[in-house]
Design a protein around this motif. Structure first.
Motif, PDB file in Angstrom:
ATOM      1  N   ALA A 190      26.561  -2.022 -50.075  1.00  0.00           N
ATOM      2  CA  ALA A 190      25.616  -2.959 -50.692  1.00  0.00           C
ATOM      3  C   ALA A 190      26.250  -4.343 -50.733  1.00  0.00           C
ATOM      4  O   ALA A 190      27.472  -4.478 -50.768  1.00  0.00           O
ATOM      5  CB  ALA A 190      25.252  -2.506 -52.100  1.00  0.00           C
ATOM      6  N   ALA A 191      25.401  -5.363 -50.744  1.00  0.00           N
ATOM      7  CA  ALA A 191      25.898  -6.735 -50.737  1.00  0.00           C
ATOM      8  C   ALA A 191      26.520  -7.124 -52.070  1.00  0.00           C
ATOM      9  O   ALA A 191      27.544  -7.794 -52.109  1.00  0.00           O
ATOM     10  CB  ALA A 191      24.778  -7.707 -50.370  1.00  0.00           C
ATOM     11  N   GLY A 192      25.942  -6.718 -53.146  1.00  0.00           N
ATOM     12  CA  GLY A 192      26.455  -7.123 -54.459  1.00  0.00           C
ATOM     13  C   GLY A 192      26.118  -8.579 -54.725  1.00  0.00           C
ATOM     14  O   GLY A 192      26.323  -9.426 -53.864  1.00  0.00           O
ATOM     15  N   HIS A 193      25.603  -8.850 -55.895  1.00  0.00           N
ATOM     16  CA  HIS A 193      25.202 -10.228 -56.200  1.00  0.00           C
ATOM     17  C   HIS A 193      25.861 -10.759 -57.457  1.00  0.00           C
ATOM     18  O   HIS A 193      25.498 -11.817 -57.947  1.00  0.00           O
ATOM     19  CB  HIS A 193      23.678 -10.301 -56.295  1.00  0.00           C
ATOM     20  CG  HIS A 193      23.028  -9.938 -55.000  1.00  0.00           C
ATOM     21  ND1 HIS A 193      23.054 -10.762 -53.906  1.00  0.00           N
ATOM     22  CD2 HIS A 193      22.398  -8.810 -54.600  1.00  0.00           C
ATOM     23  CE1 HIS A 193      22.442 -10.167 -52.898  1.00  0.00           C
ATOM     24  NE2 HIS A 193      22.034  -8.983 -53.292  1.00  0.00           N
ATOM     25  N   ARG A 194      26.845  -9.991 -57.973  1.00  0.00           N
ATOM     26  CA  ARG A 194      27.627 -10.469 -59.107  1.00  0.00           C
ATOM     27  C   ARG A 194      28.919  -9.664 -59.164  1.00  0.00           C
ATOM     28  O   ARG A 194      29.025  -8.594 -58.592  1.00  0.00           O
ATOM     29  CB  ARG A 194      26.862 -10.314 -60.419  1.00  0.00           C
ATOM     30  CG  ARG A 194      26.729  -8.874 -60.869  1.00  0.00           C
ATOM     31  CD  ARG A 194      25.934  -8.752 -62.145  1.00  0.00           C
ATOM     32  NE  ARG A 194      26.075  -7.409 -62.697  1.00  0.00           N
ATOM     33  CZ  ARG A 194      26.611  -7.141 -63.859  1.00  0.00           C
ATOM     34  NH1 ARG A 194      27.056  -8.114 -64.625  1.00  0.00           N
ATOM     35  NH2 ARG A 194      26.696  -5.903 -64.297  1.00  0.00           N
ATOM     36  N   ARG A 195      29.904 -10.191 -59.861  1.00  0.00           N
ATOM     37  CA  ARG A 195      31.159  -9.478 -60.068  1.00  0.00           C
ATOM     38  C   ARG A 195      31.014  -8.711 -61.382  1.00  0.00           C
ATOM     39  O   ARG A 195      31.217  -9.237 -62.469  1.00  0.00           O
ATOM     40  CB  ARG A 195      32.341 -10.453 -60.130  1.00  0.00           C
ATOM     41  CG  ARG A 195      33.671  -9.748 -60.309  1.00  0.00           C
ATOM     42  CD  ARG A 195      34.807 -10.753 -60.244  1.00  0.00           C
ATOM     43  NE  ARG A 195      36.061 -10.218 -60.709  1.00  0.00           N
ATOM     44  CZ  ARG A 195      36.975  -9.621 -59.942  1.00  0.00           C
ATOM     45  NH1 ARG A 195      36.743  -9.494 -58.652  1.00  0.00           N
ATOM     46  NH2 ARG A 195      38.096  -9.182 -60.452  1.00  0.00           N
TER      47      ARG A 195
END
Length: 120
Positions: free
Chosen positions: A72-77
């Motif tokens: 998955a790209a991930g949009h936050r840490r």
């Protein structure tokens, strides 16, 4: 291609940071810029390169070769359990990559740039 144009893709340095592979985004950009990351088997020296699900990263971390398939790209840490959902560790490929090192593609611990991450 911008993130707004394709929400399933994100900058490589940002993804490394979101996935908690590196402690800071600056360290992840430095790791990529130093040519210590391979994207789908090809050297990648541009931190802004877009990555997404299905891409495979090869890098050295903590004295060992890691091969990660992006899920998955991930949009936050987020927290570590959330970051662990962004990739799958391909252990068998990491052993092959370590055995198949050549001077041209040396990813040995002596040649690594430690990005300060400890894995999951």
């Amino acid at each position: 291609m911008t993130e707004a144009a394709d929400p399933d893709r994100v900058r490589l340095d940002k993804w490394l940071w979101h996935a908690r592979v590196c402690k800071t985004r600056a360290l992840s950009a430095e790791l990529v810029g130093a040519g210590r990351v391979r994207l789908n088997g090809q050297p990648c020296a541009k931190p802004g390169r877009a990555v997404g699900p299905g891409d495979v990263l090869t890098l050295v971390q903590g004295g060992r070769v890691r091969v990660l398939r992006i899920l998955a790209a991930g949009h936050r840490r987020g927290p570590a359990p959330e970051a662990a959902q962004l990739y799958a560790e391909l252990a068998g490929l990491a052993e092959e990559a370590g055995a198949a090192r050549t001077p041209q593609n040396d990813l040995s611990p002596g040649a690594r740039l430690d990005c300060g991450g400890g894995g999951r």
